[in-house]
Structure formats: structure tokens, C-alpha cells
Design a protein around this motif. Structure first.
Motif, PDB file in Angstrom:
ATOM      1  N   PRO A 267      68.668  28.348 -25.806  1.00 25.33           N
ATOM      2  CA  PRO A 267      69.906  27.795 -26.372  1.00 25.33           C
ATOM      3  C   PRO A 267      70.705  28.849 -27.140  1.00 25.33           C
ATOM      4  O   PRO A 267      70.140  29.749 -27.753  1.00 25.33           O
ATOM      5  N   THR A 268      72.020  28.699 -27.113  1.00 23.07           N
ATOM      6  CA  THR A 268      72.902  29.647 -27.791  1.00 23.07           C
ATOM      7  C   THR A 268      73.334  29.174 -29.167  1.00 23.07           C
ATOM      8  O   THR A 268      73.935  29.933 -29.924  1.00 23.07           O
ATOM      9  N   ALA A 269      73.054  27.925 -29.503  1.00 30.19           N
ATOM     10  CA  ALA A 269      73.402  27.390 -30.823  1.00 30.19           C
ATOM     11  C   ALA A 269      72.563  26.147 -31.059  1.00 30.19           C
ATOM     12  O   ALA A 269      71.976  25.588 -30.133  1.00 30.19           O
ATOM     13  N   ASN A 318      77.671  24.228 -21.287  1.00 29.50           N
ATOM     14  CA  ASN A 318      77.366  23.483 -22.501  1.00 29.50           C
ATOM     15  C   ASN A 318      77.883  22.064 -22.282  1.00 29.50           C
ATOM     16  O   ASN A 318      79.074  21.870 -22.019  1.00 29.50           O
ATOM     17  N   ASN A 320      78.723  18.535 -23.733  1.00 27.17           N
ATOM     18  CA  ASN A 320      78.997  17.998 -25.071  1.00 27.17           C
ATOM     19  C   ASN A 320      78.576  16.554 -25.280  1.00 27.17           C
ATOM     20  O   ASN A 320      78.589  16.061 -26.409  1.00 27.17           O
ATOM     21  N   THR A 327      70.720  21.901 -30.197  1.00 27.23           N
ATOM     22  CA  THR A 327      70.426  22.787 -29.071  1.00 27.23           C
ATOM     23  C   THR A 327      70.688  22.113 -27.731  1.00 27.23           C
ATOM     24  O   THR A 327      71.032  22.783 -26.749  1.00 27.23           O
ATOM     25  N   ARG A 329      73.050  20.569 -26.583  1.00 24.47           N
ATOM     26  CA  ARG A 329      74.414  20.722 -26.086  1.00 24.47           C
ATOM     27  C   ARG A 329      74.825  22.191 -25.941  1.00 24.47           C
ATOM     28  O   ARG A 329      76.012  22.481 -25.725  1.00 24.47           O
ATOM     29  N   ASN A 330      73.834  23.100 -26.045  1.00 23.64           N
ATOM     30  CA  ASN A 330      74.193  24.516 -26.083  1.00 23.64           C
ATOM     31  C   ASN A 330      73.250  25.402 -25.279  1.00 23.64           C
ATOM     32  O   ASN A 330      72.793  26.444 -25.750  1.00 23.64           O
ATOM     33  N   HIS A 335      81.085  28.204 -21.241  1.00 24.00           N
ATOM     34  CA  HIS A 335      81.724  27.178 -22.067  1.00 24.00           C
ATOM     35  C   HIS A 335      82.339  26.129 -21.149  1.00 24.00           C
ATOM     36  O   HIS A 335      82.471  26.339 -19.929  1.00 24.00           O
ATOM     37  N   VAL A 341      79.708  32.347 -21.911  1.00 21.07           N
ATOM     38  CA  VAL A 341      79.180  32.468 -23.281  1.00 21.07           C
ATOM     39  C   VAL A 341      78.715  33.908 -23.493  1.00 21.07           C
ATOM     40  O   VAL A 341      78.856  34.472 -24.567  1.00 21.07           O
TER      41      VAL A 341
END
Length: 467
Positions: A267-269, A318, A320, A327, A329-330, A335, A341
């Protein structure tokens, strides 16, 4: 000349040996979002990333039409709520194949049908029992139409495993071994299909960052762990997880079934408490993954060197509208507006030192590994399964000479009802102290944890490590 023409025509249909290669990386295309590009635009994005295959979570007609003529190999899915009805009727299975396969094949290169998604992660005993019968009926329908280049399988999460560490101890859960796994493995062997597994090193690392080094999870290969049972050497957590599945299948008499990673990624976020969910780690993991999976000749795993492992990265976007922690959603490589990303070439051919591949600079608290510093002990958790704890104690003592201190009359022997937990804690600490520098972890399949409180008592001194 006739043979050349036949091979040319086969190549146009995506049936040549070259296009059937499983050496490249694909992408999972999820659609749980209200701001995602159209299927037509999405296929453009997939092609720009040089993905050779895509995995869908349904049989979306618009997406399947958009994939027509693209030479991208496609995986489609039977939804969980369709499994039991298909298992109950060959007619229903035939109709499903007619609607979701024959309507698009062969112009759309459908190559995999996955029956359900993580079926054994749900407590639905009927769906468990219907899984393999549904797979058989789908396979029967394909054969009736003389379709032999579509594999039928089902993807599992790692929660199908009872034991994963060390990899040689790999075993499936006892509640699914006889009823699901044995019939499934027989089916996969008979149809030359794959065991599809979701493998995320992020999850065991994020649950235990003090004990699992981040480099192991990110496939950096700076650490080495030796499985003392068979002497195999591991440089990353992904290989350990994959080989535990291989050893589990081997113990049931199926040592040669091929593996496919149906999902993996980073995950990126995430939420404030989800350490390590960031672009820097995600780019590092997925780029190292592509380098490993796309290597020629194939690298494989320590248990199966040279094995080609078909792999799908999660995910394209991602999304939403996914529920759960941040995580969820990421995980996307893109994007929602289609912009990357971070840059990644799924073919593995882009030079790693290209300016487009400079890693994003880590910023903020999520980009650091929070590791304990100081003396620590590995002890048994409270309120765990006692049979599992006894097995783990026996395993640890089998590798640690210091367990002689647990014999009756010795300094660490404790009589009474609490003896198992205390003895296991001593054995775990002894094991961890002896093998920590070789990559061993304080986990024991979730039975153990690290503590900074010295559990030594009287003349019984528990071995410790300095982290």
C-alpha cells in the motif's frame, strides 16, 4: 509452408508458445470506485505499463469487449454467490461458460477462470464443499467446447495455512485439509492448473515490524535465513511464504503443482497507525518483485529454483469505495485519474537506474520502521491453543540444546498447570537467541511475541537478544 501458416494463425489468436509464456507480470483490475476511468481508457493504461495479463474480479462485459484483440491474457472470476448454483447443475455451469466465455473467446484471450475469491476465508461450509464440484463443472463445460487453453482454479489467502514458519513446517489448516484441499489438489494436478495464492509480505511485516526486518519484506535480499530442517537459505519473506505453501502441498502428496501469485503488492498510504504504507516502500517492493518474477532464466524459490511464477500485482487503481482501513483504498499503481502513483514497467525491461525510476523520497512518520532497541525476550502469548503451543515447544526444543533446563528437577522446570506456557517461553527465547542472527523471527505462527520484561525467575535465566 503449411506449418508456418498454422503457427502464424495461432499467434494471431494468442495461442502460440510465446504468448502462453508465464514469465511476465500482470495486474489486478478492481473497479470498486466511483471515479475510475472507463474500461477503454483503463486498457490503454494497462498496455502502457507493459502488462501481459490482467485479472478481473467478475466478467464485466464492457471490460472483456475492450480487451478484445489486445493480446493481453485475461483472468475472469466466478463470484462467490454463484458457486453453489454452478456446483448443483451442469446446465447452469454451461450457461455461465456460454455467457462469460464463449461470448468473447477467442478474440479476448481468456486464459484463466477463477472460481470464487478467498472462499476459505469465509465461514460458509456449504460454499467450501461446493467449491471443487463447481470447478469440475466449469472444466467439463470448457472441454465440451474443445477449449483446452483455459485453466480453472481458485485463489486463496494465506489464512488457509496452519503453519508457515519455518517454511519446511508448512501445513494447511486441519479443518480444510480433507474436505477441500485434497480434492482441490487432485483437480489441479489432473488439469495441469495452478495453485493460486494471495501473498502479501506487507501484512506479516506490519503486524510485527520489531521482529521482521523491513528489507526481508521489501525483497532487498540483504538478510539471510536458513531453514534448519532442510538447509534452504531464504533472502526474503515472499519466498518463505511461497515455499510454506509448496511444502504443505508436498505433505499431502502433491509436490509438483505449479504456483501462481494471484495477488501481491504494497500500500502507498494508510491510517495513522499503519506504519510502512507509503509510496517509497510500495515502489521498492513492486519493482523488486517485477525484477524477480520477470527474470530470465526464471529464479523461482529455494524449494523450486528455476520455477516460473505467474504473478498479478494488486492493483491497477486506488479504489475509493473499498471498505476497511485506509490501506484498502491505496494499493493502486495508478491514481483514479490514470496518472502513475510511481513509475513501474511490468515487463521488467526498463533499466532500474533510469531517471524515471528514481524512488520517491520517504517523508513523514509512515516511512520509518519502528524497531525496539535494547534487550528483548521471545515469550508465549496468553490464551492460545495449547495443542499448537505444545507442538511449537517441541519444535523449538528440537533445535535448542538449552531445553535440557526444562527437564524435571532442572533449574527451569515448572510443575503445575502453568508449566506449558512458561516452558514454551523459555524454549522460544532460547530458539530466538540462537537463530535470530540467521533471520529467525519471534512469531511461531502467532503463538509468540517479543517482550522487554525479563521472564527469568530464580536460577532459571532466559536467553535474550539485543535488538
Amino acid at each position: 509452408m503449411g506449418l508456418v501458416i498454422v503457427l502464424f494463425l495461432l499467434s494471431l489468436l494468442g495461442l502460440s508458445r510465446h504468448t502462453e509464456s508465464w514469465s511476465e507480470v500482470g495486474i489486478n483490475y478492481g473497479t470498486i470506485g466511483n471515479n475510475l476511468p472507463s474500461p477503454h481508457e483503463s486498457i490503454k493504461h494497462i498496455r502502457s505499463m507493459k502488462a501481459s495479463r490482467v485479472k478481473l474480479y467478475d466478467c464485466n462485459p464492457e471490460i472483456l469487449k475492450a480487451l478484445s484483440g489486445t493480446r493481453i491474457q485475461v483472468s475472469i472470476m466466478v463470484r462467490n454467490n454463484e458457486i453453489s448454483s454452478i456446483a448443483s447443475s451442469q446446465t447452469i455451469a454451461d450457461q455461465w461458460v456460454k455467457t462469460n466465455v464463449l461470448a468473447y473467446y477467442p478474440k479476448t484471450l481468456i486464459r484463466i477462470i477463477l472460481v470464487g475469491n478467498e472462499v476459505l476465508s469465509y465461514n460458509d461450509q456449504k460454499m467450501w464443499c461446493d467449491l471443487v464440484p463447481a470447478m469440475r463443472k466449469i472444466q467439463h463445460s470448457l472441454r465440451a467446447h474443445n477449449i483446452t487453453n483455459i485453466k480453472v482454479g481458485t485463489p486463496f489467502a494465506m489464512d488457509v495455512m496452519h503453519s508457515t514458519f519455518p517454511p519446511s513446517s508448512g501445513t494447511f489448516r486441519s479443518d480444510i485439509t480433507a474436505t477441500v484441499m485434497l480434492p482441490l489438489l487432485k483437480f489441479l494436478k489432473g488439469t495441469h492448473s495452478f495453485f493460486f495464492i494471495h501473498v502479501y509480505p506487507y501484512f506479516p511485516w506490519s503486524a510485527n515490524p520489531n521482529n521482521i526486518h523491513i528489507d526481508q519484506a521489501l525483497l532487498k535480499e540483504t538478510f539471510h535465513y536458513t531453514d534448519l530442517v532442510n538447509g534452504l537459505i531464504y533472502t526474503n519473506l515472499l519466498d518463505q511464504m511461497l515455499d510454506s505453501v509448496i511444502f504443505a502441498m508436498t505433505k499431502l502428496g502433491y509436490p509438483d503443482i505449479r504456483l501462481s501469485i494471484a495477488e501481491t503488492g504494497w500500500p502507498t498510504a494508510g491510517d495513522a497507525n499503519q506504519h510502512g504504507a507509503n509510496v517509497h516502500f510500495a515502489a521498492t517492493y513492486n519493482r523488486n518483485l517485477v525484477k524477480k518474477i520477470a527474470a530470465k532464466p526464471a529464479i523461482g524459490t529455494p524449494a523450486r529454483p528455476g520455477m516460473v511464477i505467474p504473478t498479478f500485482i494488486f492493483a491497477l487503481y486506488n479504489e475509493n469505495q473499498k471498505s476497511g482501513p485506509g490501506t484498502e483504498r491505496n494499493w493502486g499503481l495508478l491514481h483514479a485519474d490514470g496518472t502513475p502513483v510511481y513509475n513501474i514497467d511490468l515487463s521488467g525491461k526498463q533499466a532500474a537506474f533510469s531517471s524515471d525510476f528514481v524512488l520517491p523520497v520517504p517523508v513523514g512518520n509512515h516511512n520509518v520502521t519502528h524497531r525496539h532497541r535494547g534487550e528483548a525476550w521471545c515469550v508465549a502469548k496468553a490464551e492460545v491453543d495449547l495443542n499448537a503451543l505444545h507442538s511449537a515447544l517441541s519444535f523449538a526444543c528440537g533445535l535448542c540444546e538449552t531445553c535440557g533446563a526444562l527437564a524435571p528437577g532442572r533449574e527451569c522446570h515448572v510443575p503445575g498447570s502453568n508449566s506449558l506456557t512458561l516452558h514454551a517461553s523459555f524454549a522460544f527465547s532460547s530458539y530466538f537467541a540462537k537463530f535470530h542472527n540467521l533471520g529467525a523471527t519471534c512469531d511461531f505462527n502467532g503463538l509468540a511475541m517479543l517482550t522487554t520484561n525479563n521472564p527469568s525467575h530464580g536460577s532459571c535465566m532466559f536467553p535474550s537478544v539485543t535488538l
